[in-house]
Design an enzyme around this catalytic site. Structure first.
Site, PDB file in Angstrom:
ATOM      1  N   GLY A   1       0.840  -1.197   0.000  1.00 13.99           N
ATOM      2  CA  GLY A   1       0.000   0.000   0.000  1.00 13.99           C
ATOM      3  C   GLY A   1       0.867   1.236   0.000  1.00 13.99           C
ATOM      4  O   GLY A   1       2.057   1.165   0.332  1.00 13.99           O
TER       5      GLY A   1
ATOM      6  N   GLN B   1       3.162   9.900   1.441  1.00 21.68           N
ATOM      7  CA  GLN B   1       4.450   9.206   1.578  1.00 21.68           C
ATOM      8  C   GLN B   1       5.422   9.575   0.450  1.00 21.68           C
ATOM      9  O   GLN B   1       6.624   9.349   0.578  1.00 21.68           O
ATOM     10  CB  GLN B   1       4.253   7.685   1.621  1.00 21.68           C
ATOM     11  CG  GLN B   1       3.554   7.217   2.896  1.00 21.68           C
ATOM     12  CD  GLN B   1       3.370   5.715   2.918  1.00 21.68           C
ATOM     13  OE1 GLN B   1       2.410   5.200   2.348  1.00 21.68           O
ATOM     14  NE2 GLN B   1       4.281   5.009   3.557  1.00 21.68           N
TER      15      GLN B   1
ATOM     16  N   CYS C   1       5.758  -0.304   7.622  1.00 18.76           N
ATOM     17  CA  CYS C   1       5.426   0.895   6.856  1.00 18.76           C
ATOM     18  C   CYS C   1       6.660   1.324   6.087  1.00 18.76           C
ATOM     19  O   CYS C   1       7.763   1.344   6.644  1.00 18.76           O
ATOM     20  CB  CYS C   1       4.975   2.013   7.803  1.00 18.76           C
ATOM     21  SG  CYS C   1       4.540   3.531   6.944  1.00 18.76           S
ATOM     22  N   LEU C   2       6.471   1.647   4.811  1.00 21.64           N
ATOM     23  CA  LEU C   2       7.604   2.065   3.987  1.00 21.64           C
ATOM     24  C   LEU C   2       8.218   3.358   4.519  1.00 21.64           C
ATOM     25  O   LEU C   2       9.385   3.638   4.243  1.00 21.64           O
ATOM     26  CB  LEU C   2       7.158   2.244   2.528  1.00 21.64           C
ATOM     27  CG  LEU C   2       6.704   0.945   1.850  1.00 21.64           C
ATOM     28  CD1 LEU C   2       6.082   1.228   0.495  1.00 21.64           C
ATOM     29  CD2 LEU C   2       7.865  -0.033   1.710  1.00 21.64           C
TER      30      LEU C   2
ATOM     31  N   HIS D   1      -4.598   1.487   7.672  1.00 20.00           N
ATOM     32  CA  HIS D   1      -3.213   1.983   7.779  1.00 20.00           C
ATOM     33  C   HIS D   1      -3.015   3.157   6.799  1.00 20.00           C
ATOM     34  O   HIS D   1      -2.434   4.181   7.156  1.00 20.00           O
ATOM     35  CB  HIS D   1      -2.258   0.817   7.474  1.00 20.00           C
ATOM     36  CG  HIS D   1      -0.814   1.167   7.371  1.00 20.00           C
ATOM     37  ND1 HIS D   1       0.133   0.689   8.250  1.00 20.00           N
ATOM     38  CD2 HIS D   1      -0.120   1.931   6.475  1.00 20.00           C
ATOM     39  CE1 HIS D   1       1.328   1.157   7.907  1.00 20.00           C
ATOM     40  NE2 HIS D   1       1.202   1.903   6.831  1.00 20.00           N
ATOM     41  N   GLU D   2      -3.527   2.994   5.573  1.00 21.53           N
ATOM     42  CA  GLU D   2      -3.346   4.051   4.557  1.00 21.53           C
ATOM     43  C   GLU D   2      -4.185   5.285   4.883  1.00 21.53           C
ATOM     44  O   GLU D   2      -3.724   6.416   4.713  1.00 21.53           O
ATOM     45  CB  GLU D   2      -3.713   3.533   3.156  1.00 21.53           C
ATOM     46  CG  GLU D   2      -2.929   2.327   2.660  1.00 21.53           C
ATOM     47  CD  GLU D   2      -1.435   2.449   2.810  1.00 21.53           C
ATOM     48  OE1 GLU D   2      -0.919   3.577   2.866  1.00 21.53           O
ATOM     49  OE2 GLU D   2      -0.765   1.414   2.899  1.00 21.53           O
TER      50      GLU D   2
ATOM     51  N   HIS E   1      -2.515   7.476   7.267  1.00 18.16           N
ATOM     52  CA  HIS E   1      -1.502   8.353   6.673  1.00 18.16           C
ATOM     53  C   HIS E   1      -2.126   9.685   6.245  1.00 18.16           C
ATOM     54  O   HIS E   1      -1.506  10.733   6.358  1.00 18.16           O
ATOM     55  CB  HIS E   1      -0.869   7.701   5.438  1.00 18.16           C
ATOM     56  CG  HIS E   1       0.266   6.760   5.733  1.00 18.16           C
ATOM     57  ND1 HIS E   1       1.416   7.157   6.370  1.00 18.16           N
ATOM     58  CD2 HIS E   1       0.435   5.437   5.452  1.00 18.16           C
ATOM     59  CE1 HIS E   1       2.245   6.113   6.473  1.00 18.16           C
ATOM     60  NE2 HIS E   1       1.667   5.058   5.921  1.00 18.16           N
TER      61      HIS E   1
HETATM   62  O1  GNR Z   1       3.959  -2.621   2.659  1.00 20.00           O
HETATM   63  C1  GNR Z   1       3.263  -2.479   3.657  1.00 20.00           C
HETATM   64  N1  GNR Z   1       2.900  -3.574   4.385  1.00 20.00           N
HETATM   65  C2  GNR Z   1       1.949  -3.521   5.386  1.00 20.00           C
HETATM   66  C3  GNR Z   1       1.861  -4.626   6.224  1.00 20.00           C
HETATM   67  C4  GNR Z   1       0.934  -4.639   7.240  1.00 20.00           C
HETATM   68  C5  GNR Z   1       0.083  -3.579   7.403  1.00 20.00           C
HETATM   69  C6  GNR Z   1       0.166  -2.473   6.594  1.00 20.00           C
HETATM   70  C7  GNR Z   1       1.095  -2.449   5.585  1.00 20.00           C
HETATM   71  S1  GNR Z   1       1.195  -1.067   4.541  1.00 20.00           S
HETATM   72  C8  GNR Z   1       2.867  -1.117   4.079  1.00 20.00           C
HETATM   73  C9  GNR Z   1       3.148  -0.072   3.022  1.00 20.00           C
HETATM   74  C10 GNR Z   1       2.928   1.297   3.612  1.00 20.00           C
HETATM   75  O2  GNR Z   1       3.688   1.843   4.349  1.00 20.00           O
HETATM   76  N2  GNR Z   1       1.797   1.882   3.337  1.00 20.00           N
HETATM   77  O3  GNR Z   1       1.493   3.074   3.878  1.00 20.00           O
HETATM   78 NI    NI Z   2       2.565   3.113   5.767  1.00 19.54          NI
END
Ligand code: GNR
Ligand code: NI
Length: 185
Positions: A46, A51, A105-106, A147-148, A151
């Site tokens: 995601g 980001q 999270c990246l 999660h997104e 952000h």
């Molecule tokens: O790549 C991602 N893996 C992930 C694993 C578990 C819960 C959420 C994520 S999102 C993350 C990519 C990212 O940072 N998206 O904002």
């Molecule tokens: Ni993230």
């Protein structure tokens, strides 16, 4: 398509609230294509526009589904791309039941933690073509969408951890950045 740089914590932009998009035009579609390319290259499942430094309410996801029906003798699974784009996503309902997934999270590289979130959520959004859509996400997809959307509000998964755990992670990332700066100079 082009790869964009992914911002990492600590970075003020990651704490900004993203703004609603007026409508989907060619420029926004280009942003979504770049975000997908950047997400696949990372690799991640995601990515939110903030980001890559763009404070717009846009997210992309790909919870790759593995096709076991085409498995070979090696039990290899065929992975098919399933890119999804969400513009102005809004959670209009969520379940009271939580599920726990290990999140990463990246923008918080190398750090992982188990986080509890509602296991189902009903999301309203505009698709890649600007068409209004709704759907119900479950399991890993529900976690990822939440999660997104976090952000877009300037929230990172580490905000759900204890103060101590969070500060340890931020300290580590700050050190990593300082070391990188020295190498660049
Ligand atoms: O790549 C991602 N893996 C992930 C694993 C578990 C819960 C959420 C994520 S999102 C993350 C990519 C990212 O940072 N998206 O904002
Ligand atoms: Ni993230």
């Amino acid at each position: 398509m082009a790869l964009r740089e992914i911002l990492t914590e600590p970075n003020k932009l990651l704490r900004e609230k993203s703004l609603a998009v007026e409508g989907v035009d060619e420029d926004l579609q280009k942003l979504m294509n770049d975000m997908l390319e950047t997400m696949y290259a990372a690799p991640g499942i995601g990515l939110a526009a903030i980001q890559v430094g763009v404070p717009k309410r846009v997210i992309v996801l790909d919870i790759r589904w593995r096709d076991k029906s085409e498995s070979t003798s090696d039990e290899k699974q065929v992975e098919r791309k399933n890119p999804m784009c969400f513009v102005n996503p809004e959670i209009i309902a969520k379940s009271t039941n939580n599920s726990i997934y290990e999140e990463g999270c990246l923008s918080v590289p190398g750090q992982f933690a188990e986080i509890a979130r509602p296991d189902k959520c009903h999301v309203k959004y505009l698709d890649y073509y600007g068409q209004p859509k709704e759907f119900v996400a479950e399991g890993m997809l529900a976690t990822c969408i939440q999660h997104e959307i976090d952000h877009l509000e300037g929230i990172l998964f580490i905000d759900y951890l204890s103060k101590l755990k969070k500060s340890m992670i931020v300290k580590k990332l700050t050190k990593q950045k300082e070391q990188l700066d020295r190498i660049v100079i």
